[in-house]
Scaffold this active site. Structure first.
Site, PDB file in Angstrom:
ATOM      1  N   ASN A  44     -19.305   3.656   9.583  1.00 27.96           N
ATOM      2  CA  ASN A  44     -18.876   2.466   9.415  1.00 27.96           C
ATOM      3  C   ASN A  44     -18.642   1.581  10.575  1.00 27.96           C
ATOM      4  O   ASN A  44     -18.519   0.338  10.634  1.00 27.96           O
ATOM      5  CB  ASN A  44     -17.900   2.285   8.510  1.00 27.96           C
ATOM      6  CG  ASN A  44     -18.138   2.662   6.938  1.00 27.96           C
ATOM      7  OD1 ASN A  44     -19.375   2.762   6.811  1.00 27.96           O
ATOM      8  ND2 ASN A  44     -17.273   3.005   6.293  1.00 27.96           N
ATOM      9  N   ARG A  94     -18.771   8.864   6.770  1.00 27.92           N
ATOM     10  CA  ARG A  94     -18.664   7.430   6.684  1.00 27.92           C
ATOM     11  C   ARG A  94     -17.692   6.692   7.540  1.00 27.92           C
ATOM     12  O   ARG A  94     -18.079   5.632   7.995  1.00 27.92           O
ATOM     13  CB  ARG A  94     -18.289   7.126   4.965  1.00 27.92           C
ATOM     14  CG  ARG A  94     -19.527   7.443   4.002  1.00 27.92           C
ATOM     15  CD  ARG A  94     -19.389   7.018   2.901  1.00 27.92           C
ATOM     16  NE  ARG A  94     -18.444   7.252   1.878  1.00 27.92           N
ATOM     17  CZ  ARG A  94     -18.639   8.359   1.248  1.00 27.92           C
ATOM     18  NH1 ARG A  94     -19.996   9.009   0.927  1.00 27.92           N
ATOM     19  NH2 ARG A  94     -17.712   8.806   0.328  1.00 27.92           N
ATOM     20  N   TYR A  99       0.877  -1.091  -0.084  1.00 28.94           N
ATOM     21  CA  TYR A  99       0.109  -0.039   0.030  1.00 28.94           C
ATOM     22  C   TYR A  99       0.744   1.215   0.028  1.00 28.94           C
ATOM     23  O   TYR A  99       0.427   2.363  -0.202  1.00 28.94           O
ATOM     24  CB  TYR A  99      -0.956   0.029   1.056  1.00 28.94           C
ATOM     25  CG  TYR A  99      -2.012  -1.036   1.259  1.00 28.94           C
ATOM     26  CD1 TYR A  99      -1.915  -1.956   0.051  1.00 28.94           C
ATOM     27  CD2 TYR A  99      -2.847  -1.208   2.444  1.00 28.94           C
ATOM     28  CE1 TYR A  99      -2.956  -3.068   0.394  1.00 28.94           C
ATOM     29  CE2 TYR A  99      -3.673  -2.317   2.413  1.00 28.94           C
ATOM     30  CZ  TYR A  99      -3.794  -3.130   1.217  1.00 28.94           C
ATOM     31  OH  TYR A  99      -4.597  -4.190   1.484  1.00 28.94           O
ATOM     32  N   LYS A 133     -12.519   0.719   4.267  1.00 31.15           N
ATOM     33  CA  LYS A 133     -12.117   1.962   4.261  1.00 31.15           C
ATOM     34  C   LYS A 133     -13.013   2.821   3.852  1.00 31.15           C
ATOM     35  O   LYS A 133     -14.128   2.705   3.162  1.00 31.15           O
ATOM     36  CB  LYS A 133     -11.154   1.629   2.988  1.00 31.15           C
ATOM     37  CG  LYS A 133     -10.456   2.876   2.368  1.00 31.15           C
ATOM     38  CD  LYS A 133     -10.995   3.381   1.133  1.00 31.15           C
ATOM     39  CE  LYS A 133     -10.383   4.876   0.842  1.00 31.15           C
ATOM     40  NZ  LYS A 133     -11.331   5.416  -0.414  1.00 31.15           N
ATOM     41  N   SER A 134     -12.536   4.108   4.340  1.00 27.08           N
ATOM     42  CA  SER A 134     -13.299   5.322   3.699  1.00 27.08           C
ATOM     43  C   SER A 134     -12.464   6.653   4.137  1.00 27.08           C
ATOM     44  O   SER A 134     -11.506   6.641   5.082  1.00 27.08           O
ATOM     45  CB  SER A 134     -14.842   5.545   4.592  1.00 27.08           C
ATOM     46  OG  SER A 134     -15.274   6.727   3.984  1.00 27.08           O
ATOM     47  N   LEU A 155     -17.998  -3.453   1.139  1.00 28.54           N
ATOM     48  CA  LEU A 155     -18.803  -2.387   0.344  1.00 28.54           C
ATOM     49  C   LEU A 155     -18.716  -2.377  -1.045  1.00 28.54           C
ATOM     50  O   LEU A 155     -19.701  -2.165  -1.841  1.00 28.54           O
ATOM     51  CB  LEU A 155     -18.655  -1.049   1.019  1.00 28.54           C
ATOM     52  CG  LEU A 155     -18.869  -0.971   2.836  1.00 28.54           C
ATOM     53  CD1 LEU A 155     -18.952   0.227   3.127  1.00 28.54           C
ATOM     54  CD2 LEU A 155     -20.337  -1.839   3.035  1.00 28.54           C
TER      55      LEU A 155
HETATM   56  N1  NAP Z   1      -5.712  -8.734   1.423  1.00 26.75           N
HETATM   57  C1  NAP Z   1      -5.994  -8.251   0.357  1.00 26.75           C
HETATM   58  O1  NAP Z   1      -5.809  -8.669  -0.911  1.00 26.75           O
HETATM   59  C2  NAP Z   1      -7.040  -6.949   0.235  1.00 26.75           C
HETATM   60  C3  NAP Z   1      -7.692  -6.541  -0.588  1.00 26.75           C
HETATM   61  C4  NAP Z   1      -8.469  -5.309  -0.878  1.00 26.75           C
HETATM   62  C5  NAP Z   1      -8.498  -4.739   0.295  1.00 26.75           C
HETATM   63  N2  NAP Z   1      -7.994  -5.285   1.424  1.00 26.75           N
HETATM   64  C6  NAP Z   1      -8.205  -4.337   2.737  1.00 26.75           C
HETATM   65  O2  NAP Z   1      -9.447  -4.239   3.253  1.00 26.75           O
HETATM   66  C7  NAP Z   1      -9.786  -2.769   3.085  1.00 26.75           C
HETATM   67  C8  NAP Z   1     -11.344  -2.701   2.638  1.00 26.75           C
HETATM   68  O3  NAP Z   1     -11.604  -2.835   1.489  1.00 26.75           O
HETATM   69  P1  NAP Z   1     -11.771  -2.003   0.152  1.00 26.75           P
HETATM   70  O4  NAP Z   1     -10.916  -0.778   0.551  1.00 26.75           O
HETATM   71  O5  NAP Z   1     -11.142  -2.806  -1.044  1.00 26.75           O
HETATM   72  O6  NAP Z   1     -13.066  -1.972  -0.081  1.00 26.75           O
HETATM   73  P2  NAP Z   1     -14.212  -1.431   0.792  1.00 26.75           P
HETATM   74  O7  NAP Z   1     -13.954  -0.923   2.087  1.00 26.75           O
HETATM   75  O8  NAP Z   1     -15.419  -2.299   0.819  1.00 26.75           O
HETATM   76  O9  NAP Z   1     -14.986  -0.063   0.060  1.00 26.75           O
HETATM   77  C9  NAP Z   1     -14.129   0.945  -0.235  1.00 26.75           C
HETATM   78  C10 NAP Z   1     -15.018   2.089  -0.835  1.00 26.75           C
HETATM   79  O10 NAP Z   1     -16.323   2.220  -0.424  1.00 26.75           O
HETATM   80  C11 NAP Z   1     -16.502   3.716  -0.212  1.00 26.75           C
HETATM   81  N3  NAP Z   1     -17.196   3.697   1.124  1.00 26.75           N
HETATM   82  C12 NAP Z   1     -16.880   3.474   2.408  1.00 26.75           C
HETATM   83  N4  NAP Z   1     -17.796   3.547   3.222  1.00 26.75           N
HETATM   84  C13 NAP Z   1     -18.839   3.743   2.715  1.00 26.75           C
HETATM   85  C14 NAP Z   1     -20.408   3.913   2.960  1.00 26.75           C
HETATM   86  N5  NAP Z   1     -20.742   3.842   4.359  1.00 26.75           N
HETATM   87  N6  NAP Z   1     -21.385   4.090   1.938  1.00 26.75           N
HETATM   88  C15 NAP Z   1     -20.905   3.885   0.675  1.00 26.75           C
HETATM   89  N7  NAP Z   1     -19.822   3.965   0.285  1.00 26.75           N
HETATM   90  C16 NAP Z   1     -18.668   3.723   1.393  1.00 26.75           C
HETATM   91  C17 NAP Z   1     -15.445   4.175   0.086  1.00 26.75           C
HETATM   92  O11 NAP Z   1     -15.402   5.751  -0.443  1.00 26.75           O
HETATM   93  P3  NAP Z   1     -15.010   6.746   0.431  1.00 26.75           P
HETATM   94  O12 NAP Z   1     -13.685   6.629   0.931  1.00 26.75           O
HETATM   95  O13 NAP Z   1     -15.290   7.908  -0.476  1.00 26.75           O
HETATM   96  O14 NAP Z   1     -15.804   6.741   1.447  1.00 26.75           O
HETATM   97  C18 NAP Z   1     -14.502   3.343  -1.200  1.00 26.75           C
HETATM   98  O15 NAP Z   1     -14.753   3.662  -2.416  1.00 26.75           O
HETATM   99  C19 NAP Z   1      -8.816  -2.235   2.289  1.00 26.75           C
HETATM  100  O16 NAP Z   1      -8.754  -1.005   2.408  1.00 26.75           O
HETATM  101  C20 NAP Z   1      -7.584  -2.845   2.722  1.00 26.75           C
HETATM  102  O17 NAP Z   1      -6.964  -2.739   3.851  1.00 26.75           O
HETATM  103  C21 NAP Z   1      -7.143  -6.183   1.353  1.00 26.75           C
END
Ligand code: NAP
Length: 261
Positions: free
Chosen positions: A240, A236, A54, A230-231, A191
């Site tokens: 969350n 949010r 990251y 993540k946000s 999400l």
């Molecule tokens: N091990 C792996 O291979 C792997 C892969 C992917 C992710 N991860 C980890 O998991 C974490 C979470 O996954 P992710 O970041 O992919 O996806 P996520 O948290 O499901 O989604 C993040 C997205 O959703 C939006 N969001 C956040 N809260 C919201 C809400 N309450 N309502 C509507 N939209 C919302 C965010 O926008 P805004 O920022 O504008 O709110 C962002 O665009 C990552 O940050 C990382 O630490 C690990």
């Protein structure tokens, strides 16, 4: 009781306690990233998920150092890129330097390395855990068959498998398989991979005065899955982790499970 203390936690081997709501930091870097991380700590998150890949471990370290929280109040995860297989020790040392800490709470193999490296990497993870550099070690994006190979070779299961997990990907068999092996599941992208306008989610959300996003995250907790979210948006970030004032009935959980394709 503080807000942070109320977040449910899962027990990992070795007396390690992992808060079941983790703040995801993929794409959070620099000043804006640090502001989001600070907002997360202020909102009560006590679990931060980063990775070598990251490029933001120094940002996480900066935020931790400037917060009033003691090191042991925040559960910190980082991950070894599979391209660094064979260089585990040096990679973890670099992570610890950037994070400004002597240990991480959880160190994960980010993706399965090439087949011939699967067991050697795991042995090195166990050794570094035994030296106290990581309180717990685990994997990410591993199949149950790959988890079984680690267990067969070393007698030690990963504490955690961090996998993509959202209503559309629900699998009772996958959850049961991890439970049988004593491996805690962390779910990422809850999400991002969900249609938050889905009428099943909005109906359940309305019934609880919650948002569809909160319902999805609460659904994770009902299944014993640690939710990584993540946000970068202050509202949010707060919403969350505001998951403790309602719970889902078994019928509601089953309705969400049924969204899996
Ligand atoms: N091990 C792996 O291979 C792997 C892969 C992917 C992710 N991860 C980890 O998991 C974490 C979470 O996954 P992710 O970041 O992919 O996806 P996520 O948290 O499901 O989604 C993040 C997205 O959703 C939006 N969001 C956040 N809260 C919201 C809400 N309450 N309502 C509507 N939209 C919302 C965010 O926008 P805004 O920022 O504008 O709110 C962002 O665009 C990552 O940050 C990382 O630490 C690990």
């Amino acid at each position: 009781m503080t807000e942070a203390a109320a977040v449910p936690a899962v027990d990992l081997p070795g007396g390690v306690t992992m808060p079941m709501i983790g703040f995801g930091t993929w794409l959070l870097r620099g000043k804006a990233g640090r502001e989001a991380m600070r907002a997360a700590l202020g909102a009560g998150y006590r679990h931060i998920d980063t990775a070598t890949m990251y490029g933001n471990e120094a940002d996480v370290g900066h935020v931790l150092a400037s917060s009033e929280l003691a090191r042991d109040e925040v559960f910190v995860t980082t991950k070894l890129p599979s391209g660094k297989a064979g260089r585990e020790r040096a990679t973890l040392a670099a992570s610890l330097r950037a994070l400004g800490t002597d240990y991480v709470d959880l160190w994960l193999v980010h993706w399965p390395p090439p087949d011939r490296m699967l067991i050697p990497v795991w042995r090195e993870f166990l050794a570094l855990r035994d030296e106290g550099r990581a309180r717990a070690v685990g994997v990410s994006n591993y199949s149950l068959a790959q988890v079984d190979r680690l267990i067969k070779a070393t007698g030690q299961a990963p504490a955690v498998n961090q996998i993509t997990w959202s209503p559309g990907r629900y699998s009772a068999a996958l959850l049961a398989g991890h439970r049988e092996r004593g491996v805690a599941v962390e779910g990422y992208s809850p999400l991002k991979r969900t249609n938050l306008a889905n009428p099943v989610l909005t109906k359940i959300a309305d019934a609880h005065g919650a948002t569809a996003a909160q319902v999805v995250l609460r659904w994770d907790l009902e299944h014993g899955v640690t939710a990584l979210v993540k946000s970068a948006n202050p509202e949010r970030i707060v919403a969350n982790i505001d998951l403790l004032r309602f719970s889902l009935s078994s019928g509601e959980v089953a309705e969400i499970d049924a969204l899996a394709r």
